[in-house]
Design a protein around this motif. Structure first.
Motif, PDB file in Angstrom:
ATOM      1  N   VAL A  40     116.647 -47.721  50.242  1.00  0.00           N
ATOM      2  CA  VAL A  40     117.482 -48.838  49.775  1.00  0.00           C
ATOM      3  C   VAL A  40     116.985 -49.793  48.597  1.00  0.00           C
ATOM      4  N   TYR A  41     115.476 -49.958  48.214  1.00  0.00           N
ATOM      5  CA  TYR A  41     114.863 -50.292  46.955  1.00  0.00           C
ATOM      6  C   TYR A  41     115.140 -50.104  45.857  1.00  0.00           C
ATOM      7  N   TYR A  42     115.922 -48.301  46.178  1.00  0.00           N
ATOM      8  CA  TYR A  42     116.131 -47.356  44.324  1.00  0.00           C
ATOM      9  C   TYR A  42     118.008 -47.612  44.201  1.00  0.00           C
ATOM     10  N   ASP A  77     104.604 -49.550  42.971  1.00  0.00           N
ATOM     11  CA  ASP A  77     104.302 -50.420  43.244  1.00  0.00           C
ATOM     12  C   ASP A  77     104.722 -51.585  42.862  1.00  0.00           C
ATOM     13  N   GLU A  78     105.090 -51.519  41.537  1.00  0.00           N
ATOM     14  CA  GLU A  78     105.509 -52.767  41.172  1.00  0.00           C
ATOM     15  C   GLU A  78     106.533 -53.215  41.158  1.00  0.00           C
ATOM     16  N   ALA A  79     107.255 -51.660  41.016  1.00  0.00           N
ATOM     17  CA  ALA A  79     108.601 -52.140  41.238  1.00  0.00           C
ATOM     18  C   ALA A  79     109.464 -52.330  42.792  1.00  0.00           C
ATOM     19  N   THR A  80     108.446 -51.969  43.657  1.00  0.00           N
ATOM     20  CA  THR A  80     108.741 -51.787  44.893  1.00  0.00           C
ATOM     21  C   THR A  80     108.748 -53.090  45.173  1.00  0.00           C
ATOM     22  N   HIS A  81     107.621 -53.888  44.863  1.00  0.00           N
ATOM     23  CA  HIS A  81     107.210 -55.268  44.876  1.00  0.00           C
ATOM     24  C   HIS A  81     108.333 -56.119  44.889  1.00  0.00           C
ATOM     25  N   ARG A  82     108.813 -56.168  43.264  1.00  0.00           N
ATOM     26  CA  ARG A  82     109.501 -56.695  42.579  1.00  0.00           C
ATOM     27  C   ARG A  82     110.957 -56.673  43.125  1.00  0.00           C
ATOM     28  N   ILE A 101     113.861 -55.474  38.910  1.00  0.00           N
ATOM     29  CA  ILE A 101     113.306 -54.298  38.394  1.00  0.00           C
ATOM     30  C   ILE A 101     114.190 -53.981  36.886  1.00  0.00           C
ATOM     31  N   TRP A 102     113.897 -53.064  36.344  1.00  0.00           N
ATOM     32  CA  TRP A 102     114.820 -52.839  34.750  1.00  0.00           C
ATOM     33  C   TRP A 102     115.046 -51.765  34.664  1.00  0.00           C
ATOM     34  N   GLU A 103     116.519 -51.694  34.829  1.00  0.00           N
ATOM     35  CA  GLU A 103     116.832 -50.834  34.184  1.00  0.00           C
ATOM     36  C   GLU A 103     118.693 -50.367  33.922  1.00  0.00           C
ATOM     37  N   CYS A 104     118.196 -50.065  32.446  1.00  0.00           N
ATOM     38  CA  CYS A 104     119.488 -50.591  32.030  1.00  0.00           C
ATOM     39  C   CYS A 104     120.141 -49.605  31.210  1.00  0.00           C
TER      40      CYS A 104
END
Length: 478
Positions: free
Chosen positions: A283-285, A248-253, A351-354
């Motif tokens: 789409v969010y991903y 939910d948090e990642a989707t919201h951000r 979102i944080w993806e590194c």
């Protein structure tokens, strides 16, 4: 065409003396009895060409009947055929197993893999250990059950990242080489990913260019290749019925990211070209993937508030770095660091993806730089209320290492020769060509030495102890 395993089974049968059992053949080849029996159709067809017959007596055993000379001819042909059948390399076997597990989330059975890869069960289990170790990098595990087969345990996002890495290693890093017919469609899959003329790749490149034009951002050249691959992998996974899930948090951000808007405008083209429907979560991903890529914005600087925070973090962190490292161009170091941190702060809003493929190497080979880079974590986290991943710390460590590399001062040296310049000519050329950190200040004859020159840090000479010798020599001059 006979496979390498067919030839192995045939060779053992032809070499057997008197009666034998398929269990004995299986033990010699480190296979199961069932695997050996699976080759009997090919065995019978081959033996018939030489007027040989395999007689199977249930409960007793088997025997080979025919002219001994025909057996020798058959063995000669098998030996010649083995020279033309290429055994799949270990690293290619591992990639094939990974491909089968990851692309379709298929259950793989031990017997099927033995047949596909033409290896013994013991060799297969060695390969599976390496497969397990490779997947652990993405926090994916495998479950091995002799009856139920081999399955992977891990989320969809991890599977996509692992597939992307597999493509990279199979093309750029190590190549994929099987000279015999490919026992899977992995080769075709790789071609669709790397061939610039492939339909799917050209379509993804076009979509990325459209995104660049609409957003005024330009993806970094060293990141664009991986971005193409992960988009192609995602599209292929969606086609095969797999979808990601986000918290939910990642989707919201991510809902507030401009990349969602830009991607939404490309949905009609994506759906038309690839014949897929992208749900909101996908789409969010994908927006998160774009957001976590390296890019620059044309003609614009980051927002003033963001830039100010990045500048403040960079200056405080640089002060700590300068206490431990001799960085010559401090202004350039801070400027590059500020640009990097401003991008971190911008991404952290969503979102944080590194991912840093050099992370483990940096931790192991450059521990001091990595530990120093870790001191930036509290500075960033206090400004953004996020957790900075180890991968990003490794990028900061690389920035420190780059600053140190640019700050290297060459070692000033002099070359001394006795009577003839030719005495030291070869050594001089070797140092110039192979030791970049050496700056040759003087090349002179022994008679030209002075005490001031001898006080320099380094002397190159053919004499065994040049500094002591030349100091004694100067004393004698006095």
């Amino acid at each position: 065409m006979l496979t390498y395993r067919n030839l192995q089974v045939l060779e053992q049968i032809l070499k057997a003396e008197g009666e034998f059992t398929f269990r004995q053949i299986a033990n010699q080849l480190e296979l199961s009895e069932k695997t050996v029996r699976n080759h009997l159709d090919e065995v019978h067809s081959f033996l018939e060409r030489f007027q040989l017959s395999l007689v199977i007596t249930p409960g007793t055993g088997s025997s080979l009947r025919g002219d001994p000379a025909s057996k020798i001819d058959a063995l000669r042909e098998i030996e010649a055929a083995k020279q033309t059948v290429h055994v799949i390399r270990s690293k290619d076997r591992i990639r094939l197993i990974l491909y089968r597990l990851l692309r379709y989330n298929q259950t793989c059975y031990i017997s099927d893999l033995e047949e596909m890869l033409f290896i013994s069960r013991s060799s297969l289990y060695k390969d599976l250990k390496e497969v397990e170790e490779w997947l652990s990098r993405f926090k994916i595990s495998i479950m091995i059950n002799r009856k139920k087969g081999i399955t992977i345990i891990g989320g969809e996002k991890r599977s996509r990242l692992a597939l992307t890495q597999l493509i990279e290693e199979s093309t750029i890093l190590g190549g994929f080489s099987i000279s015999s017919p490919n026992p899977s469609d992995f080769d075709e899959y790789l071609t669709s990913m790397v061939d610039e003329e492939s339909f799917s790749r050209r379509a993804v490149v076009k979509i990325l260019k459209n995104l660049e034009e609409e957003s005024s951002y330009h993806f970094a050249g060293d990141d664009i290749q991986r971005l193409i691959w992960i988009l192609l992998v995602s599209i292929d996974r969606i086609k095969n019925g797999f979808t990601v899930s986000l918290g939910d948090e990642a989707t919201h951000r991510l809902q507030t990211s401009l990349w969602v808007k830009y991607l939404a405008n490309q949905l009609p083209e994506i759906q038309r070209v690839f014949h897929i429907e992208l749900c909101a979560t996908e789409v969010y991903y994908l927006a998160g993937i774009l957001l976590s890529s390296k890019y620059s914005q044309s003609g614009q600087e980051p927002a003033d508030a963001l830039l100010h925070r990045a500048q403040d973090i960079s200056e405080r962190f640089a002060a700590q770095v300068f206490e431990h490292c001799a960085i010559l161009d401090k202004e350039e170091f801070i400027h590059g660091l500020t640009k990097h941190i401003s991008l971190i702060l911008q991404k952290a809003q969503y979102i944080w993806e590194c991912r840093n493929p050099m992370k483990n190497v940096i931790k192991k080979e450059f521990p001091n730089s990595y530990r120093l880079a870790e001191s930036i974590v509290p500075l960033i986290e206090s400004s953004t209320s996020i957790e900075v991943p180890d991968d990003e710390v490794a990028y900061i460590a690389m920035h420190i290492m780059s600053g140190l590399e640019r700050s290297r001062i060459p070692l000033q040296t002099i070359f001394i020769y006795d009577k003839h310049y030719s005495e030291i000519k070869f050594a001089l050329a070797s140092v110039k060509n192979h030791i970049q950190e050496v700056q040759i200040e003087h090349v002179m004859q022994e008679s030209e030495l002075t005490e001031e020159i001898c006080s320099m840090s380094t002397l190159f000479s053919l004499r065994p102890n040049p500094r002591m010798h030349y100091r004694n020599l100067i004393s004698s001059f006095r």
